[in-house]
Design an enzyme around this catalytic site. Structure first.
Site, PDB file in Angstrom:
ATOM      1  N   ASP A 290     -26.873 -25.227  31.176  1.00 55.25           N
ATOM      2  CA  ASP A 290     -25.565 -25.735  31.583  1.00 55.25           C
ATOM      3  C   ASP A 290     -25.708 -26.860  32.602  1.00 55.25           C
ATOM      4  OD1 ASP A 290     -22.760 -25.190  30.919  1.00 55.25           O
ATOM      5  OD2 ASP A 290     -22.521 -24.856  33.070  1.00 55.25           O
TER       6      ASP A 290
ATOM      7  N   CYS B 233     -13.792 -26.775  26.996  1.00 52.44           N
ATOM      8  CA  CYS B 233     -14.640 -26.395  28.121  1.00 52.44           C
ATOM      9  C   CYS B 233     -13.797 -25.971  29.319  1.00 52.44           C
ATOM     10  CB  CYS B 233     -15.561 -27.540  28.520  1.00 52.44           C
ATOM     11  SG  CYS B 233     -16.745 -27.076  29.817  1.00 52.44           S
TER      12      CYS B 233
ATOM     13  N   GLU C  99     -18.823 -24.411  22.065  1.00 52.50           N
ATOM     14  CA  GLU C  99     -18.724 -23.532  23.231  1.00 52.50           C
ATOM     15  C   GLU C  99     -19.199 -22.125  22.854  1.00 52.50           C
ATOM     16  OE1 GLU C  99     -17.713 -23.537  26.534  1.00 52.50           O
ATOM     17  OE2 GLU C  99     -17.851 -25.706  26.432  1.00 52.50           O
TER      18      GLU C  99
END
Length: 219
Positions: free
Chosen positions: A44, A135, A204
């Site tokens: 991430d 997101c 995602e």
């Protein structure tokens, strides 16, 4: 119906899949393997660098001062604040900033960031808004689901609190308004917005899967 709600209706099956994903459920319960969370932190971190680029490029395409200022401000906030949170998470696992910066992106991370950056460069401001929405809204909704599943505090509680906090809620609300405004201004781009939204939403979901399985290149 606001266009942001239209998008969420189209992505409802992806949202439900995220809510049930073992990474999400186990993180909420505090039983997630530390190696999986460490993997997520590393990937991430690399994702967020390109996420900041998405906002910066979107800011350069905005036609009004308020939108330009906000988008560029988010890019700065990601670089200045959210990456700091990841460095703090990483430090808890003995991972240095230098190590974070050397992490190789996993296939899913490459796919997601490449999609976002390509959309930023080649897409319209409406497509960009739709691509970044999963997101923001997705993380808020998933974190709220984690809150429902959590039973007391544990080592992953700071993650849940970060993405259910007032600051992230405000950022998500602005993003939702941005999507609605683009939906109103550019009705001819609704199909393109839905496609961009669903692609991001599916990626995602795959990001959770990538972290849970600690996806590699197999080479």
């Amino acid at each position: 119906m606001a266009f942001s709600e239209d998008l969420l209706e189209h992505g409802r099956h992806v949202w439900e899949a995220q809510f049930e994903h073992p990474f999400v459920v186990e993180l909420a319960e505090g039983t997630l393997d530390d190696d999986a969370f460490e993997y997520w932190v590393k990937q991430d971190y690399r994702y967020l660098l390109d996420y900041a680029r998405l906002f910066a490029i979107a800011g350069s395409k905005a036609r009004d001062e308020e939108t330009m200022t906000h988008l560029l401000g988010v890019a700065h906030q990601v670089l200045d604040h959210e990456l700091d949170l990841h460095r703090e998470f990483a430090a808890d696992y003995g991972i240095s900033t230098d190590e974070l910066e050397r992490v190789e992106k996993a296939p899913t991370c490459v796919a997601y960031t490449s999609f976002l950056v390509r959309t930023a460069y080649e897409g319209s401001i409406a497509e960009i808004a739709a691509a970044l929405y999963p997101c923001m809204q997705g993380y808020l909704d998933v974190a709220e689901r984690m809150t429902e599943l959590a039973d007391g505090e544990h080592e992953f509680t700071p993650f849940i609190e970060t993405y259910t906090g007032d600051e992230f809620r405000e950022a998500t609300a602005w993003c939702r308004t941005f999507v609605d405004r683009c939906g109103e201004r550019y009705p001819g781009e609704h199909d393109a917005m839905r496609e961009a939204f669903l692609t991001s939403a599916k990626l995602e979901y795959r990001f959770w899967e990538m972290a849970y399985t600690q996806e590699g290149w197999g080479l």
